[in-house]
Design a protein around this motif. Structure first.
Motif, PDB file in Angstrom:
ATOM      1  N   GLY A  26      -9.290  18.723 -19.700  1.00  0.00           N
ATOM      2  CA  GLY A  26     -10.406  18.191 -18.929  1.00  0.00           C
ATOM      3  C   GLY A  26     -11.605  19.117 -19.017  1.00  0.00           C
ATOM      4  O   GLY A  26     -11.709  19.947 -19.926  1.00  0.00           O
ATOM      5  N   LEU A  62     -12.914  14.553 -21.261  1.00  0.00           N
ATOM      6  CA  LEU A  62     -14.102  14.071 -21.951  1.00  0.00           C
ATOM      7  C   LEU A  62     -14.199  14.730 -23.324  1.00  0.00           C
ATOM      8  O   LEU A  62     -13.770  15.864 -23.510  1.00  0.00           O
ATOM      9  N   HIS A  67     -19.561   8.930 -18.264  1.00  0.00           N
ATOM     10  CA  HIS A  67     -19.397   9.399 -16.898  1.00  0.00           C
ATOM     11  C   HIS A  67     -20.590  10.270 -16.514  1.00  0.00           C
ATOM     12  O   HIS A  67     -21.184  10.936 -17.354  1.00  0.00           O
ATOM     13  N   GLU A  83      -9.539  16.957 -14.906  1.00  0.00           N
ATOM     14  CA  GLU A  83      -9.893  15.599 -15.306  1.00  0.00           C
ATOM     15  C   GLU A  83     -11.234  15.190 -14.705  1.00  0.00           C
ATOM     16  O   GLU A  83     -11.630  15.690 -13.650  1.00  0.00           O
ATOM     17  N   PRO A  84     -11.960  14.287 -15.421  1.00  0.00           N
ATOM     18  CA  PRO A  84     -11.518  13.503 -16.570  1.00  0.00           C
ATOM     19  C   PRO A  84     -11.537  14.304 -17.879  1.00  0.00           C
ATOM     20  O   PRO A  84     -12.232  15.309 -17.988  1.00  0.00           O
ATOM     21  N   ASP A 120     -15.831   9.860 -22.838  1.00  0.00           N
ATOM     22  CA  ASP A 120     -14.439  10.014 -23.246  1.00  0.00           C
ATOM     23  C   ASP A 120     -14.186   9.312 -24.572  1.00  0.00           C
ATOM     24  O   ASP A 120     -15.095   8.753 -25.185  1.00  0.00           O
ATOM     25  N   TRP A 156     -16.808  13.242 -11.115  1.00  0.00           N
ATOM     26  CA  TRP A 156     -17.413  12.392 -12.132  1.00  0.00           C
ATOM     27  C   TRP A 156     -17.236  10.925 -11.749  1.00  0.00           C
ATOM     28  O   TRP A 156     -16.218  10.548 -11.165  1.00  0.00           O
ATOM     29  N   LYS A 189     -17.734   6.949 -13.529  1.00  0.00           N
ATOM     30  CA  LYS A 189     -18.066   6.139 -14.695  1.00  0.00           C
ATOM     31  C   LYS A 189     -19.315   5.309 -14.414  1.00  0.00           C
ATOM     32  O   LYS A 189     -19.405   4.641 -13.385  1.00  0.00           O
TER      33      LYS A 189
END
Length: 288
Positions: free
Chosen positions: A187, A206, A227, A203-204, A221, A236, A238
């Motif tokens: 992440g 990317l 994001h 996470e996320p 991603d 983050w 989306k």
């Protein structure tokens, strides 16, 4: 750590295998030659001198021509890896010479002061392949994929070594140059000391990150989902999806303007990723 180790990580584009790569018409015409097919993109940017899009690729630097066809800038067919527009008409890059060109396998840091027409070597020729470059507040930040470390320079000649970590991309907070983000297989990792140390990735996951404004860090991603973080990468959300398949490069020009290169073209959003417009066509072969 070997160059091959980090090249494998980059070529996988963080596929969870990171264990080890429009403006004024007359001047545009003077800078470009015949159109060409682009197979893979490593960087995108906007020149503030004329608001023209520039695209660093496996076969040279391009800009959109008529009907969004790629037009080569200058004569170079080198492989441009790390790439950033530092300021008006001044670009920084790294990479490898074209197959029929002379010179060491790694180009180190190179600079163009004529919007990509010609390039000169600044430093680290033969030693370093930067896969990510950032220019913020007069300082250059690079991710040295050859050695897997963050490097920092004020003049592009003398460098300070910072943290060593397996990453694909880095971004620098334009309002706080001590704060960096890096994309890792776990992440997003964060530094608050200028890249000397990083947190564990969170996470996320990317592939690429870019900081367009203090409250607008963008990341994309592997599926093309864009994001945005408004709190320096802590959380983050989306905000949209870029068309065209797997991403190859990302640049946030400002808080709302975002450039994304994917497998079939370069796309631009002027509303923070809600919608995208295609700016240049690509015939992608994949890979990094």
């Amino acid at each position: 750590m070997s160059k091959q180790y980090f090249a494998i990580a980059a070529s996988a584009a963080l596929a969870l295998t990171l264990t080890a790569c429009s403006g004024d018409g007359d001047s545009a015409e003077a800078r470009t030659s015949s159109s060409s097919t682009v197979s893979h993109i490593h960087g995108v940017g906007i020149d503030p001198a004329d608001d023209r899009l520039y695209v660093a690729t496996h076969e040279g630097v391009f800009t959109p021509g008529e009907n969004n066809e790629p037009q080569r800038v200058g004569d170079s067919r080198d492989d441009y890896m790390g790439f950033t527009v530092a300021k008006a008409r001044t670009f920084l890059a790294s990479g490898h010479p074209a197959p029929d060109a002379e010179g060491p396998g790694n180009k180190g840091l190179i600079e163009s002061t004529d919007a990509g027409r010609t390039w000169t070597t600044k430093s680290l020729s033969g030693d370093v392949d930067f896969h990510a470059l950032e220019y913020t507040d007069g300082t250059i930040y690079g991710y040295d994929s050859t050695n897997g470390k963050v490097r920092v320079s004020k003049d592009g000649v003398k460098w300070q070594d910072r943290a060593t970590l397996p990453a694909l991309d880095i971004a620098v907070n334009p309002d706080d140059t001590q704060m960096l983000l890096a994309t890792t297989e776990a992440g997003v990792a964060k530094s608050t000391d200028g890249g000397k140390t990083f947190t564990e990735g969170a996470e996320p996951v990317l592939h690429f990150v870019s900081w367009g404004a203090p409250d607008a860090a963008y990341g994309i991603d592997g599926s093309g989902a864009l994001h945005r973080s408004t709190d320096s990468g802590n959380t983050w959300k989306k905000v949209g999806t870029a068309p065209g398949g797997q991403p190859q490069a990302l640049t946030a020009v400002d808080a709302e303007r975002v450039l994304v290169a994917t497998q079939d073209g370069v796309y631009e959003s002027k509303n923070g990723g809600s919608t995208f417009t295609k700016r240049m066509d690509v015939a992608s072969k994949g890979g990094h």
